[in-house]
Design a protein around this motif. Structure first.
Motif, PDB file in Angstrom:
ATOM      1  N   CYS A 279      -3.164  -1.852 -35.873  1.00 38.43           N
ATOM      2  CA  CYS A 279      -4.686  -1.609 -36.458  1.00 38.43           C
ATOM      3  C   CYS A 279      -4.375  -1.515 -38.000  1.00 38.43           C
ATOM      4  O   CYS A 279      -3.111  -1.202 -38.534  1.00 38.43           O
ATOM      5  CB  CYS A 279      -5.448  -0.560 -35.741  1.00 38.43           C
ATOM      6  SG  CYS A 279      -4.761   0.859 -35.849  1.00 38.43           S
TER       7      CYS A 279
ATOM      8  N   PHE B 153     -14.737   4.248 -32.726  1.00 33.84           N
ATOM      9  CA  PHE B 153     -14.760   5.930 -33.191  1.00 33.84           C
ATOM     10  C   PHE B 153     -13.416   6.059 -33.901  1.00 33.84           C
ATOM     11  O   PHE B 153     -13.396   7.364 -34.549  1.00 33.84           O
ATOM     12  CB  PHE B 153     -14.447   6.659 -31.797  1.00 33.84           C
ATOM     13  CG  PHE B 153     -13.523   5.986 -30.937  1.00 33.84           C
ATOM     14  CD1 PHE B 153     -12.201   6.399 -31.112  1.00 33.84           C
ATOM     15  CD2 PHE B 153     -13.633   5.077 -29.981  1.00 33.84           C
ATOM     16  CE1 PHE B 153     -11.018   5.667 -30.245  1.00 33.84           C
ATOM     17  CE2 PHE B 153     -12.612   4.492 -29.092  1.00 33.84           C
ATOM     18  CZ  PHE B 153     -11.274   4.794 -29.398  1.00 33.84           C
ATOM     19  N   CYS B 154     -12.534   5.002 -34.407  1.00 35.32           N
ATOM     20  CA  CYS B 154     -11.682   5.323 -35.239  1.00 35.32           C
ATOM     21  C   CYS B 154     -11.679   4.523 -36.547  1.00 35.32           C
ATOM     22  O   CYS B 154     -12.438   4.847 -37.395  1.00 35.32           O
ATOM     23  CB  CYS B 154     -10.462   5.424 -34.762  1.00 35.32           C
ATOM     24  SG  CYS B 154      -8.922   5.680 -35.598  1.00 35.32           S
ATOM     25  N   GLU B 155     -11.055   3.667 -36.660  1.00 27.51           N
ATOM     26  CA  GLU B 155     -11.095   2.444 -37.792  1.00 27.51           C
ATOM     27  C   GLU B 155     -12.505   1.898 -37.659  1.00 27.51           C
ATOM     28  O   GLU B 155     -13.164   1.730 -36.709  1.00 27.51           O
ATOM     29  CB  GLU B 155     -10.039   1.233 -37.627  1.00 27.51           C
ATOM     30  CG  GLU B 155      -9.925   0.405 -38.612  1.00 27.51           C
ATOM     31  CD  GLU B 155      -9.099  -0.613 -38.411  1.00 27.51           C
ATOM     32  OE1 GLU B 155      -8.189  -0.535 -38.028  1.00 27.51           O
ATOM     33  OE2 GLU B 155      -9.697  -2.168 -38.535  1.00 27.51           O
TER      34      GLU B 155
ATOM     35  N   PRO C 211     -11.893  -2.042 -32.930  1.00 28.23           N
ATOM     36  CA  PRO C 211     -10.821  -2.721 -33.983  1.00 28.23           C
ATOM     37  C   PRO C 211      -9.872  -3.267 -33.254  1.00 28.23           C
ATOM     38  O   PRO C 211      -9.450  -2.853 -32.098  1.00 28.23           O
ATOM     39  CB  PRO C 211     -10.082  -1.098 -34.511  1.00 28.23           C
ATOM     40  CG  PRO C 211     -11.024  -0.058 -33.925  1.00 28.23           C
ATOM     41  CD  PRO C 211     -11.681  -0.549 -32.787  1.00 28.23           C
TER      42      PRO C 211
ATOM     43  N   ILE D  80      -6.193   0.792 -39.997  1.00 26.38           N
ATOM     44  CA  ILE D  80      -6.509   2.245 -40.506  1.00 26.38           C
ATOM     45  C   ILE D  80      -5.203   2.826 -40.914  1.00 26.38           C
ATOM     46  O   ILE D  80      -5.083   3.694 -42.104  1.00 26.38           O
ATOM     47  CB  ILE D  80      -7.401   3.058 -39.775  1.00 26.38           C
ATOM     48  CG1 ILE D  80      -7.706   4.322 -40.431  1.00 26.38           C
ATOM     49  CG2 ILE D  80      -6.931   3.243 -38.300  1.00 26.38           C
ATOM     50  CD1 ILE D  80      -8.816   5.302 -39.435  1.00 26.38           C
TER      51      ILE D  80
ATOM     52  N   ILE E  52      -5.366  11.292 -30.973  1.00 25.24           N
ATOM     53  CA  ILE E  52      -6.279  10.362 -30.747  1.00 25.24           C
ATOM     54  C   ILE E  52      -5.629   8.903 -30.095  1.00 25.24           C
ATOM     55  O   ILE E  52      -6.218   8.355 -28.934  1.00 25.24           O
ATOM     56  CB  ILE E  52      -7.267   9.687 -31.871  1.00 25.24           C
ATOM     57  CG1 ILE E  52      -8.170   8.702 -31.442  1.00 25.24           C
ATOM     58  CG2 ILE E  52      -6.192   9.536 -32.985  1.00 25.24           C
ATOM     59  CD1 ILE E  52      -9.087   8.392 -32.481  1.00 25.24           C
ATOM     60  N   CYS E  53      -4.355   8.849 -30.532  1.00 26.17           N
ATOM     61  CA  CYS E  53      -3.658   7.579 -30.208  1.00 26.17           C
ATOM     62  C   CYS E  53      -2.083   7.943 -30.808  1.00 26.17           C
ATOM     63  O   CYS E  53      -1.997   8.688 -31.549  1.00 26.17           O
ATOM     64  CB  CYS E  53      -4.230   6.408 -30.602  1.00 26.17           C
ATOM     65  SG  CYS E  53      -3.843   5.982 -32.294  1.00 26.17           S
TER      66      CYS E  53
ATOM     67  N   PHE F 220      -6.299  -4.301 -32.087  1.00 21.34           N
ATOM     68  CA  PHE F 220      -5.031  -3.818 -31.595  1.00 21.34           C
ATOM     69  C   PHE F 220      -5.328  -2.114 -31.122  1.00 21.34           C
ATOM     70  O   PHE F 220      -4.289  -1.396 -31.498  1.00 21.34           O
ATOM     71  CB  PHE F 220      -3.938  -3.907 -32.747  1.00 21.34           C
ATOM     72  CG  PHE F 220      -3.815  -5.141 -33.197  1.00 21.34           C
ATOM     73  CD1 PHE F 220      -2.972  -6.272 -32.122  1.00 21.34           C
ATOM     74  CD2 PHE F 220      -3.985  -5.885 -34.149  1.00 21.34           C
ATOM     75  CE1 PHE F 220      -2.654  -7.378 -32.410  1.00 21.34           C
ATOM     76  CE2 PHE F 220      -3.928  -7.290 -34.604  1.00 21.34           C
ATOM     77  CZ  PHE F 220      -3.213  -7.923 -33.644  1.00 21.34           C
ATOM     78  N   CYS F 221      -6.711  -1.927 -31.161  1.00 20.92           N
ATOM     79  CA  CYS F 221      -6.911  -0.426 -30.801  1.00 20.92           C
ATOM     80  C   CYS F 221      -6.604  -0.298 -29.192  1.00 20.92           C
ATOM     81  O   CYS F 221      -7.601  -0.537 -28.686  1.00 20.92           O
ATOM     82  CB  CYS F 221      -8.308  -0.079 -31.295  1.00 20.92           C
ATOM     83  SG  CYS F 221      -8.661   1.726 -30.621  1.00 20.92           S
ATOM     84  N   ASP F 222      -5.645   0.086 -28.841  1.00 21.69           N
ATOM     85  CA  ASP F 222      -5.172   0.207 -27.383  1.00 21.69           C
ATOM     86  C   ASP F 222      -6.305   1.281 -26.954  1.00 21.69           C
ATOM     87  O   ASP F 222      -6.921   0.982 -25.601  1.00 21.69           O
ATOM     88  CB  ASP F 222      -3.842   1.021 -26.981  1.00 21.69           C
ATOM     89  CG  ASP F 222      -2.787  -0.168 -26.716  1.00 21.69           C
ATOM     90  OD1 ASP F 222      -2.972  -1.152 -27.551  1.00 21.69           O
ATOM     91  OD2 ASP F 222      -2.123   0.182 -25.868  1.00 21.69           O
ATOM     92  N   PRO F 223      -6.833   2.441 -27.144  1.00 24.30           N
ATOM     93  CA  PRO F 223      -7.637   3.483 -26.724  1.00 24.30           C
ATOM     94  C   PRO F 223      -9.101   2.597 -26.262  1.00 24.30           C
ATOM     95  O   PRO F 223      -9.606   2.553 -25.238  1.00 24.30           O
ATOM     96  CB  PRO F 223      -7.641   4.576 -27.639  1.00 24.30           C
ATOM     97  CG  PRO F 223      -6.713   4.490 -28.505  1.00 24.30           C
ATOM     98  CD  PRO F 223      -6.080   3.044 -28.579  1.00 24.30           C
TER      99      PRO F 223
ATOM    100  N   VAL G  32      -0.644   5.803 -32.676  1.00 26.88           N
ATOM    101  CA  VAL G  32      -0.488   5.412 -34.153  1.00 26.88           C
ATOM    102  C   VAL G  32      -0.725   6.700 -35.009  1.00 26.88           C
ATOM    103  O   VAL G  32       0.097   6.904 -36.076  1.00 26.88           O
ATOM    104  CB  VAL G  32      -1.677   4.354 -34.357  1.00 26.88           C
ATOM    105  CG1 VAL G  32      -1.359   3.908 -35.836  1.00 26.88           C
ATOM    106  CG2 VAL G  32      -1.157   2.963 -33.434  1.00 26.88           C
ATOM    107  N   ILE G  33      -1.731   7.300 -34.881  1.00 31.16           N
ATOM    108  CA  ILE G  33      -2.320   8.527 -35.627  1.00 31.16           C
ATOM    109  C   ILE G  33      -1.046   9.721 -35.317  1.00 31.16           C
ATOM    110  O   ILE G  33      -0.947  10.696 -36.263  1.00 31.16           O
ATOM    111  CB  ILE G  33      -3.702   8.889 -35.516  1.00 31.16           C
ATOM    112  CG1 ILE G  33      -4.398   7.777 -36.052  1.00 31.16           C
ATOM    113  CG2 ILE G  33      -4.031  10.183 -36.137  1.00 31.16           C
ATOM    114  CD1 ILE G  33      -5.728   7.972 -36.368  1.00 31.16           C
TER     115      ILE G  33
HETATM  116  S1  SF4 Z   1      -7.635   4.977 -32.221  1.00 29.68           S
HETATM  117 FE1  SF4 Z   1      -7.401   2.739 -32.577  1.00 29.68          FE
HETATM  118  S2  SF4 Z   1      -7.996   2.278 -34.610  1.00 29.68           S
HETATM  119 FE2  SF4 Z   1      -7.414   4.463 -34.402  1.00 29.68          FE
HETATM  120  S3  SF4 Z   1      -5.277   4.328 -35.144  1.00 29.68           S
HETATM  121 FE3  SF4 Z   1      -5.518   4.360 -33.038  1.00 29.68          FE
HETATM  122  S4  SF4 Z   1      -5.068   2.350 -32.345  1.00 29.68           S
HETATM  123 FE4  SF4 Z   1      -5.763   2.398 -34.566  1.00 29.68          FE
END
Ligand code: SF4
Ligand code: SF4
Lengths: 438, 392
Positions: free
Chosen positions: B82, B248-250, B336, B84, B108-109, B338-341, B111-112
């Protein structure tokens, strides 16, 4: 993410009995688990499903569960080229094209009837043990199965090693969940009372197998390496990362395997490949990231055709990181299970992952790092480009990046991967020549 | 200037804060008193009370939006991840986040989560912490873990300012955020009641201002906006009332929110910047503060894809409640790419909505999505179908 694969069918008949024993044993183990699952209903056995990283196999065995590992099912379907259709079926059913293909392969398989990768029935689990280690997608995966099929889920939340260490509160939290949530749920569902001595017994077996596995994986420090620590290691880690850790059969498998590999070291032999023994070791690589399963053989061939051997890989550590000393410890059973979960590779933070790769490059005298970045897997992939740069900077060794997917055949471009690999091998050669010239 | 209605002046101020990718508001706040510190945080939730209690400014970092040119950030992320994290890295590498003394990366996921380690490597002189939150909601288990994590953060922030954070300070900060949450609850209730008076493109900007302003100032701003919005009558349209979820994120570009509204939808609830509404009611401010923050988290907090639901029956309950209490007629899933959650959660929520006969539609976006026509068309068709449905 992880594996139980049977040994490649076309491996040349081994000349010595020990080798044959290890291979036969491994194949037998994997098939036996699918048979156990197939007959679980008839045998009146309850079925559990759990993820490979942080899997609590010893604990599940205490309740007599037949044990299914959905990632393994997905990869087995990938190896058998069945996953493409499953993924598309799941997408037609509303799953996004953007998300992890292991999840979609699993959902697609379940939609296609309760038939597992071997063609035998794969019963719907009675309990989904959500060992939430190293990946957020796991949580959604089991929520999706629960939503569709009504299976009960029990969460084991394993905190992330954000600071690069296991703090006591993290371990206590996991232990408490085991005692107060996970074990009572498993007792209720299975109808079997928990016996900690039984757990200890299994853990003793685990420890023996772990000792031998480490010895096998570390044999790659030899020149030539007697094993391939990525493609070959997939077969070695199969039993211990899945339904067999803690069984005497696994212990026996690893003992036999270790003897076989010790023998190869003594004889100065290279690793086995699907087309026989690799006789010339041109490149020694460390690989980060899971393999591609749909073109596994083709992918592997691109390495051994060039005389490239993978001496160590992070993927061979996803279901348990043993080479820096962790062993299941029967004297502190629950604490030790907690530490096992907390220590899985994808539960490590980026700096720890980088340290580990640099250490491998040094200890295994590797020529460089190759990253196979998996489209599906944010857990592995997010941050890999920084890993690449940092490892290059710290070791001075060349690193390269390829992109594939686990089980979605649409994301394996053989020509691209081959091109990248060829230029990478060129780069390694040049670097070597430059070093020699100085 | 005199001709501009007060409500638009407030919106203008919020827009300026939103557009300012150099975080001048943060810099000014810090410059006003020497020694002040600011701590950034990413979605979806961090206990901002602790930062406030340390006398620091909490700064919500929500990526770079559609105005930031991402050059370096792309070199850190593959195309299938994604936006962000890459725009956040861009903000960091271009020095725009130098005004932050630390950065928190919530659970959150993946990625973050992984970005927290990247930050440790890229910005070695800053305080960086991954904020783990429990997925077990029993006080003695998940609660105990969460409190121990809060204690670490409390100690770290105390060290950063030079003196430990006291319970009194924490309770005072809980009060400040209780006020802020109350104001935002009023804002959301008002918008649901009169969405033509408080369009989401404005409400969004008012909420975004809370990402860079001190909470006390933001609470005032929200209340001023409410009064000013109510004072200026605007035309009521025959729009469909929808809940927007998945963002809720990007964040979607502001243009996307406007497009949805222009297409004939009133957004009457959403999951933008959930941090401002994560704790659903008052946190008692006269007891053990960490205990109370933990109880609020475990038992009285918002639901989002990053949070485990212990039983199948809980899935979709939060969203259905949003639909019901806000009088919504449909749901737009906006996630977003590619936002898995968000994308894995979606089919489950869609199923629950279908079972409850709530119409829904879905699309993906990126923070820099430029082409609004397809989204406008889809939202328009959806609004029309809702109206036809309700007329039938
Ligand atoms: S919650 Fe979704 S948009 Fe946010 S960083 Fe994770 S995958 Fe990317
Ligand atoms: S995201 Fe990665 S670790 Fe998680 S289930 Fe998918 S492949 Fe496995």
């Amino acid at each position: 993410m992880t594996t139980t694969a049977a040994m490649p069918a076309s491996v040349k008949k081994p000349q010595n009995v020990q080798k044959e024993d290890a291979m036969l044993l491994q194949k037998e183990l994997i098939n036996r688990n699918y048979m156990e699952l197939a007959t679980a209903r008839a045998d009146n056995r309850k079925v559990s499903a759990t993820f490979v990283p942080g899997n609590l196999n010893e604990l599940l065995m205490c309740f007599d569960f037949a044990r299914s590992l959905p990632e393994t099912n997905a990869l087995q379907n990938g190896l058998r080229k069945k996953s493409g259709k499953m993924i598309m079926d799941a997408e037609r059913d509303g799953q996004s094209e953007d998300v992890c293909t292991y999840v979609k392969a699993d959902l697609g398989m379940m939609m296609g009837g309760e038939i597992g990768p071997t063609g035998d029935p794969l019963p719907r689990p009675d309990v989904l043990l959500l060992s939430y280690t190293g990946c957020f997608t796991f949580m959604k995966w089991f929520e999706l199965i629960r939503h569709k099929y009504g299976c009960e889920t029990v969460m084991l939340h394993v905190p992330y090693q954000g600071e690069g260490k296991i703090a006591p509160n993290m371990r206590d939290y996991v232990v408490k969940q085991l005692k107060e949530t996970v074990i009572p749920t498993l007792e209720r569902i299975s109808g079997v009372k928990f016996d900690i001595d039984r757990l200890r017994q299994y853990m003793r077996e685990s420890e023996k197998a772990e000792e031998d596995l480490v010895r096998v994986l570390q044999s790659a420090k030899n020149r030539p390496s007697p094993i391939d620590g990525y493609f070959g290691a997939v077969y070695y880690i199969g039993p211990i990362f899945t339904a067999f850790r803690g069984t005497p059969e696994a212990t026996q498998f690893y003992r036999v395997l270790r003897e076989e590999i010790d023998q190869r070291v003594r004889e100065g032999r290279g690793p086995m490949t699907p087309e026989g023994e690799m006789t010339e070791e041109n490149y020694r690589l460390v690989v980060e990231g899971p393999p591609n399963w749909t073109s596994f053989r083709e992918f592997w061939k691109m390495f051994y055709d060039e005389g490239a051997v993978v001496v160590s890989s992070t993927y061979a550590k996803v279901g348990g990181l043993y080479d820096f000393g962790f062993r299941h410890d029967a004297d502190r059973p629950l604490e030790s299970l907690a530490e096992y979960c907390l220590g899985c590779y994808t539960n490590l933070n980026l700096p720890s992952r980088i340290d580990m790769i640099c250490r491998y490059i040094d200890e295994y005298q590797a020529d460089g790092l190759l990253i196979n970045s998996i489209k599906s897997c944010n857990s592995f992939s997010a941050g890999q480009l920084l890993i690449l740069r940092e490892v290059e900077r710290r070791t001075g060794k060349p690193a390269a990046f390829i992109e594939t997917d686990l089980v979605d055949p649409r994301y394996f471009s053989a020509a691209n991967v081959k091109n990248r690999l060829e230029s990478y091998f060129q780069m390694v050669k040049q670097k070597r020549a430059a070093t020699l010239a100085h | 200037m005199a001709d501009i209605p007060p409500v638009l002046k407030i919106v203008e101020r919020c827009q300026a804060l939103f557009d300012d990718l150099d975080f001048n508001a943060v810099k000014q706040w810090k410059a006003a008193v020497p020694g002040r510190k600011a701590i950034g945080y990413m979605p979806v939730y961090v206990p901002r009370e602790l930062i406030h209690a340390a006398g620091m400014l909490s700064v919500g970092i929500l990526g770079g939006g559609d105005q930031l040119e991402v050059i370096q950030g792309d070199a850190y992320y593959q195309s299938y991840i994604c936006r962000i994290p890459r725009s956040t890295v861009e903000l960091g590498l271009t020095g725009r986040l130098d005004c932050l003394d630390g950065m928190l990366f919530p659970s959150i996921c993946d990625v973050i989560r992984n970005l927290s380690g990247m930050w440790q490597i890229l910005f070695k002189d800053k305080y960086v912490r991954y904020i783990d939150v429990p997925q077990n909601y029993v006080d003695a288990i998940g609660g105990a873990f969460y409190i121990s994590e809060l204690e670490v953060l409390r100690a770290d922030l105390g060290k950063l300012r030079g003196t430990p954070i006291t319970d009194d300070e924490l309770n005072a900060s809980i009060r400040v955020f209780n006020e802020n949450r109350a104001a935002i609850r009023e804002l959301y209730a008002y918008r649901a009641e009169k969405p033509w008076q408080a369009p989401t493109s404005e409400v969004y900007l008012v909420l975004r201002a809370g990402m860079v302003l001190p909470p006390e100032e933001h609470t005032l701003l929200v209340r001023e906006y409410l009064a000013a919005a109510d004072a200026m009558p605007r035309p009521k349209r025959d729009n469909a009332r929808i809940v927007l979820t998945g963002a809720f994120c990007e964040q979607p570009p502001l243009g996307l929110i406007k497009s949805i509204e222009m297409a004939g939808c009133y957004i009457v609830d959403d999951d933008f910047m959930l941090v401002t509404r994560w704790l659903l009611d008052e946190v008692p401010a006269d007891a053990n503060p960490l205990d109370e923050l933990s109880k609020a988290f475990l038992h009285r907090s918002a639901t989002t894809a990053a949070k485990y639901e212990t039983t199948k029956e809980e899935k979709g309950v939060f969203l259905l409640k949003q639909v019901k209490t806000r009088g919504a007629e449909g749901v737009i899933f906006a996630a977003p790419s590619f936002c898995d959650p968000a994308l894995l959660e979606r089919p489950m929520l869609q199923d629950v909505l279908t079972k409850h006969k709530v119409p829904h539609t879905a699309f993906k976006y990126a923070e820099n999505t430029g082409q609004m026509a397809p989204i406008r068309e889809q939202a328009g068709t959806f609004a029309d179908s809702i109206k036809l449905w309700s007329a039938a």
